[in-house]
Design an enzyme around this catalytic site. Structure first.
Site, PDB file in Angstrom:
ATOM      1  N   HIS A  28      -2.519 -78.053   0.065  1.00 32.83           N
ATOM      2  CA  HIS A  28      -3.025 -79.120  -1.142  1.00 32.83           C
ATOM      3  C   HIS A  28      -4.451 -78.485  -1.282  1.00 32.83           C
ATOM      4  O   HIS A  28      -4.781 -78.296  -2.590  1.00 32.83           O
ATOM      5  CB  HIS A  28      -3.128 -80.396  -0.667  1.00 32.83           C
ATOM      6  CG  HIS A  28      -1.683 -81.146  -0.349  1.00 32.83           C
ATOM      7  ND1 HIS A  28      -1.365 -81.857  -1.370  1.00 32.83           N
ATOM      8  CD2 HIS A  28      -0.885 -80.814   0.357  1.00 32.83           C
ATOM      9  CE1 HIS A  28      -0.199 -82.415  -0.929  1.00 32.83           C
ATOM     10  NE2 HIS A  28       0.114 -81.759   0.321  1.00 32.83           N
ATOM     11  N   ASP A  67      -5.309 -85.374  -6.386  1.00 35.17           N
ATOM     12  CA  ASP A  67      -3.925 -85.118  -5.772  1.00 35.17           C
ATOM     13  C   ASP A  67      -3.234 -86.349  -6.230  1.00 35.17           C
ATOM     14  O   ASP A  67      -3.345 -87.301  -5.943  1.00 35.17           O
ATOM     15  CB  ASP A  67      -4.111 -84.801  -4.363  1.00 35.17           C
ATOM     16  CG  ASP A  67      -2.984 -84.192  -3.619  1.00 35.17           C
ATOM     17  OD1 ASP A  67      -1.828 -84.535  -4.151  1.00 35.17           O
ATOM     18  OD2 ASP A  67      -3.358 -83.326  -2.877  1.00 35.17           O
ATOM     19  N   THR A  95       1.072 -81.025  -5.958  1.00 38.03           N
ATOM     20  CA  THR A  95       1.385 -79.626  -5.230  1.00 38.03           C
ATOM     21  C   THR A  95       2.661 -79.280  -4.783  1.00 38.03           C
ATOM     22  O   THR A  95       2.947 -78.124  -4.386  1.00 38.03           O
ATOM     23  CB  THR A  95       0.193 -79.680  -3.862  1.00 38.03           C
ATOM     24  OG1 THR A  95       0.630 -80.837  -3.310  1.00 38.03           O
ATOM     25  CG2 THR A  95      -1.048 -79.643  -4.224  1.00 38.03           C
ATOM     26  N   ALA A 138      -1.410 -65.006   8.941  1.00 36.19           N
ATOM     27  CA  ALA A 138      -1.234 -63.733   8.393  1.00 36.19           C
ATOM     28  C   ALA A 138      -2.095 -63.894   6.944  1.00 36.19           C
ATOM     29  O   ALA A 138      -2.138 -64.889   6.478  1.00 36.19           O
ATOM     30  CB  ALA A 138       0.047 -63.071   8.084  1.00 36.19           C
ATOM     31  N   GLN A 155      -0.876 -64.208   3.911  1.00 39.30           N
ATOM     32  CA  GLN A 155       0.510 -64.164   3.423  1.00 39.30           C
ATOM     33  C   GLN A 155       0.593 -63.308   2.097  1.00 39.30           C
ATOM     34  O   GLN A 155       1.439 -62.655   1.776  1.00 39.30           O
ATOM     35  CB  GLN A 155       1.007 -65.272   3.450  1.00 39.30           C
ATOM     36  CG  GLN A 155       2.235 -65.507   2.691  1.00 39.30           C
ATOM     37  CD  GLN A 155       2.957 -66.941   3.415  1.00 39.30           C
ATOM     38  OE1 GLN A 155       2.916 -67.176   4.351  1.00 39.30           O
ATOM     39  NE2 GLN A 155       3.641 -67.541   2.167  1.00 39.30           N
ATOM     40  N   ASN A 175       4.089 -73.424  -2.163  1.00 39.39           N
ATOM     41  CA  ASN A 175       3.409 -72.377  -2.219  1.00 39.39           C
ATOM     42  C   ASN A 175       4.097 -70.928  -1.820  1.00 39.39           C
ATOM     43  O   ASN A 175       3.801 -69.886  -2.572  1.00 39.39           O
ATOM     44  CB  ASN A 175       1.903 -72.539  -1.624  1.00 39.39           C
ATOM     45  CG  ASN A 175       1.260 -73.710  -2.299  1.00 39.39           C
ATOM     46  OD1 ASN A 175       0.597 -73.373  -3.493  1.00 39.39           O
ATOM     47  ND2 ASN A 175       1.182 -74.773  -1.643  1.00 39.39           N
ATOM     48  N   SER A 176       4.633 -70.965  -0.687  1.00 44.49           N
ATOM     49  CA  SER A 176       5.320 -69.858  -0.234  1.00 44.49           C
ATOM     50  C   SER A 176       6.432 -69.246  -1.088  1.00 44.49           C
ATOM     51  O   SER A 176       6.438 -68.298  -1.258  1.00 44.49           O
ATOM     52  CB  SER A 176       5.806 -70.064   1.219  1.00 44.49           C
ATOM     53  OG  SER A 176       4.777 -70.644   2.249  1.00 44.49           O
ATOM     54  N   ALA A 188       9.697 -82.741   3.330  1.00 40.99           N
ATOM     55  CA  ALA A 188       9.201 -82.939   2.004  1.00 40.99           C
ATOM     56  C   ALA A 188       9.961 -82.267   0.916  1.00 40.99           C
ATOM     57  O   ALA A 188      11.343 -82.418   0.943  1.00 40.99           O
ATOM     58  CB  ALA A 188       7.928 -82.465   1.964  1.00 40.99           C
ATOM     59  N   ASP A 189       9.317 -81.407   0.057  1.00 35.32           N
ATOM     60  CA  ASP A 189      10.029 -80.585  -1.085  1.00 35.32           C
ATOM     61  C   ASP A 189      10.835 -79.449  -0.460  1.00 35.32           C
ATOM     62  O   ASP A 189      11.655 -78.983  -1.367  1.00 35.32           O
ATOM     63  CB  ASP A 189       9.142 -80.431  -2.078  1.00 35.32           C
ATOM     64  CG  ASP A 189       7.927 -79.384  -1.773  1.00 35.32           C
ATOM     65  OD1 ASP A 189       7.759 -79.197  -0.582  1.00 35.32           O
ATOM     66  OD2 ASP A 189       7.355 -78.580  -2.781  1.00 35.32           O
ATOM     67  N   GLN A 190      10.595 -79.225   0.685  1.00 37.57           N
ATOM     68  CA  GLN A 190      11.294 -77.854   1.000  1.00 37.57           C
ATOM     69  C   GLN A 190      12.844 -77.868   1.016  1.00 37.57           C
ATOM     70  O   GLN A 190      13.633 -77.095   0.476  1.00 37.57           O
ATOM     71  CB  GLN A 190      10.765 -77.622   2.471  1.00 37.57           C
ATOM     72  CG  GLN A 190       9.358 -77.483   2.594  1.00 37.57           C
ATOM     73  CD  GLN A 190       8.892 -77.741   3.996  1.00 37.57           C
ATOM     74  OE1 GLN A 190       9.412 -77.793   5.008  1.00 37.57           O
ATOM     75  NE2 GLN A 190       7.466 -77.952   4.208  1.00 37.57           N
TER      76      GLN A 190
HETATM   77  N1  UDP Z   1      -0.220 -68.970   4.524  1.00 40.24           N
HETATM   78  C1  UDP Z   1      -0.973 -67.667   4.961  1.00 40.24           C
HETATM   79  N2  UDP Z   1      -0.575 -67.220   6.139  1.00 40.24           N
HETATM   80  C2  UDP Z   1       0.285 -67.719   6.954  1.00 40.24           C
HETATM   81  C3  UDP Z   1       0.986 -68.725   6.714  1.00 40.24           C
HETATM   82  C4  UDP Z   1       0.889 -69.250   5.269  1.00 40.24           C
HETATM   83  O1  UDP Z   1      -2.095 -67.574   4.250  1.00 40.24           O
HETATM   84  O2  UDP Z   1       0.325 -66.977   7.975  1.00 40.24           O
HETATM   85  C5  UDP Z   1      -0.471 -69.650   3.179  1.00 40.24           C
HETATM   86  C6  UDP Z   1       0.744 -69.308   2.164  1.00 40.24           C
HETATM   87  O3  UDP Z   1       0.190 -68.133   1.704  1.00 40.24           O
HETATM   88  C7  UDP Z   1       0.685 -70.487   1.439  1.00 40.24           C
HETATM   89  C8  UDP Z   1       0.289 -71.596   2.245  1.00 40.24           C
HETATM   90  O4  UDP Z   1      -0.328 -71.047   3.666  1.00 40.24           O
HETATM   91  O5  UDP Z   1      -0.230 -70.470   0.521  1.00 40.24           O
HETATM   92  C9  UDP Z   1       1.422 -72.561   2.976  1.00 40.24           C
HETATM   93  O6  UDP Z   1       1.619 -73.601   1.796  1.00 40.24           O
HETATM   94  P1  UDP Z   1       3.273 -73.993   1.550  1.00 40.24           P
HETATM   95  O7  UDP Z   1       3.135 -74.708   0.398  1.00 40.24           O
HETATM   96  O8  UDP Z   1       4.181 -72.798   1.795  1.00 40.24           O
HETATM   97  O9  UDP Z   1       3.572 -74.657   2.962  1.00 40.24           O
HETATM   98  P2  UDP Z   1       2.674 -75.908   3.953  1.00 40.24           P
HETATM   99  O10 UDP Z   1       1.543 -75.154   4.660  1.00 40.24           O
HETATM  100  O11 UDP Z   1       2.099 -76.751   3.134  1.00 40.24           O
HETATM  101  O12 UDP Z   1       3.860 -76.336   4.796  1.00 40.24           O
END
Ligand code: UDP
Length: 482
Positions: free
Chosen positions: A16, A118, A143, A359, A361, A380-381, A399-401
């Site tokens: 978020h 938010d 988000t 990582a 990502q 976001n992923s 959640a939304d996944q």
């Molecule tokens: N992310 C990252 N490195 C990792 C894993 C995730 O930078 O090793 C970032 C990814 O790029 C994304 C965020 O963490 O922007 C994850 O957001 P997402 O909405 O996919 O999932 P959440 O963390 O909310 O479950």
């Protein structure tokens, strides 16, 4: 006349915060003044693992304000079932801080003239504004995916049509017929996870649905999406909300706007993170053949049990493909016993795998060695994978996944949905389907979607135009309340 000053207030959880920070950067790039409000813990993690100091120095109109953490949640408050408790307690706890910030000003920095909160906080900001007897435009930002947000808004209708509640495990494959914009697309198992009955037979979707409906009273709504991605759902949302700004995919939009404004001056790409990023995987990726690596990551809050972790691990090793896996130190529920990892898994990992705790990502997904993404389908992923044109295997957690992964497999057709199954043979088969047998098919649709995403944030594109309209709205609404 005072200048427009936007207060941005995300739920203090990694994804978020990071996506709303991207929105903040987009606004300051367009010369607005922004105050970004988050907790002490998030702020200090951003300072430690990201580059917010450089960010503030580069943008003199971007300010950070913090408030104390609301309980002893520590570094990872938003896990699994506890997320609603977290959301509720932050909403209560933040109220007095929000009250102070809405009134605070200095000779240099005027009072906020607009709030972007938010949307998960519901009517928090409008309640505070009413208490203070001030008139200020309040914009909600969600988000999650628009399809998930719309499913929450439509919960009442689903109850009326007796499509809800879900009646246990045997009911999970029933098709949902009366969800406008998504008719006959979703099974019960594809609805946002909070629609599912919990162990006691109850579901918690009403809380989420209620918070989402509170956005109907906001002055405007911002969504991290774009027309070509979620068009039919966005039209439904537009019928119900007077002002909707779709400015996504935010990360790509920001990169594009920076490239555009870099003509005269250099603005670096800030690395913002609340976790320590391990860049060693980039060197490992450089040594891998093109399109040969499955990237595996389940985001910042997913919890995996030991059995599922081992099934995925076996599946990856048995697929004989290279893999880069993000295993957060706290991802496993209960203690994970390293000694119990079979030799063939250890050997296969040594030969073809790379494991890191976090990582970079966005960068990983655009690396030429990446051929697929085994993801938890966080929004976001999902957007990052779509922009990079990388096909996905989805293993949604919550959640939304659940709904995002349905869109990946059935609407955008850019991958496979492994929802509710965790079996080494299935993982092995899906990895080979995505990377070998159906590679061309998935790559073609993933690259087509990547082009549409790019078009949306390019001059004249839907998100590009929407950001312009949003800024105009913020400026004029701030003036009206001056
Ligand atoms: N992310 C990252 N490195 C990792 C894993 C995730 O930078 O090793 C970032 C990814 O790029 C994304 C965020 O963490 O922007 C994850 O957001 P997402 O909405 O996919 O999932 P959440 O963390 O909310 O479950």
């Amino acid at each position: 006349m005072a200048e427009a000053h936007v207060l941005i207030f995300p739920l203090p959880l990694s994804a978020h915060v990071l996506s709303m920070l991207k929105l903040a950067e987009l606004l300051v790039l367009q010369n607005l003044r922004v105050t970004f409000l988050t907790t002490d813990t998030i702020h200090s993690r951003l300072a430690r693992f990201g580059e917010i100091k450089v960010l503030s120095e580069s943008y003199p109109t971007l300010h950070f304000k913090t408030f104390s953490d609301c309980n002893d949640e520590g570094d990872h408050p938003g896990f699994g079932d506890r997320i609603w408790d977290f959301i509720s307690s932050v909403t209560l706890h933040a109220k007095p801080f929000l009250r102070d910030i809405l009134l605070s000003h200095t000779p240099q920095i005027p009072k906020p003239s607009c709030v972007i909160q938010d949307g998960i906080f519901g009517s928090l900001s409008s309640g505070v504004a009413t208490e203070l007897n001030i008139s200020i435009p309040i914009i909600h930002f969600r988000t999650v995916s628009s399809c998930c947000f719309w499913a929450y808004i439509s919960a009442t209708k689903l109850l009326q049509f007796q499509e809800l509640p879900i009646r246990g495990d045997d009911d999970m494959d029933r098709i949902i017929k009366h969800l406008p914009g998504m008719e006959n697309l979703l099974r019960c198992r594809d609805l946002p996870s909070f629609f599912r009955p919990n162990k006691e037979g109850n579901s918690t979707f009403e809380s989420y649905a209620d918070r989402s409906r509170q956005s109907l009273a906001a002055d405007a709504l911002i969504l991290n999406s774009f027309e070509d991605l979620e068009g039919p759902v966005l039209s439904q949302i537009r019928h119900n909300f007077s002002k909707v700004y779709t400015v996504g995919p935010l990360h790509h939009h920001l990169n594009m706007r920076k490239a555009e404004s870099n003509k005269g001056k250099e603005i670096p790409r800030f690395k913002n993170s609340v976790f320590q990023v391990d860049r060693s995987c980039m060197t490992w990726l450089d040594a891998q053949p093109e399109g040969s690596v499955m990237y595996v990551s389940f985001g910042s809050t997913t919890i995996v049990n030991k059995e599922d972790l081992m099934e995925i691990w076996h599946g990856l090793v048995n697929s004989k493909k290279g893999f880069l896996w993000v295993i957060r130190p706290d991802i496993v529920a209960g203690k994970h016993n390293e000694d119990r990892i079979p030799n063939e898994v250890k050997e296969g990992t040594k030969e073809r795998g790379c494991i890191v705790e976090w990582a970079p990502q966005e960068e990983v997904l655009t690396h030429k060695a990446i051929g697929g993404f085994l993801t938890h389908s966080g929004w976001n992923s999902t957007l990052e994978s779509l922009v990079a044109g990388v096909p996905m295997i989805c293993w949604p957690y919550f959640a939304d996944q659940q709904i995002n992964s349905r869109f990946v497999s059935e609407v955008w057709k850019v991958g496979l949905d492994m929802k509710d199954i965790c079996d080494r043979d299935v993982v092995e088969k899906m990895v080979n389907d995505v990377m070998v047998h159906r590679r061309e098919e998935f790559l073609k649709s993933a690259q087509a979607m990547a082009m549409l995403a790019h078009k949306s944030v390019s001059p004249g594109g839907s998100s590009y135009t929407s950001l312009h309209d949003l800024i105009e709205y913020i400026i004029s609404a701030s003036r009206e309340n001056d």
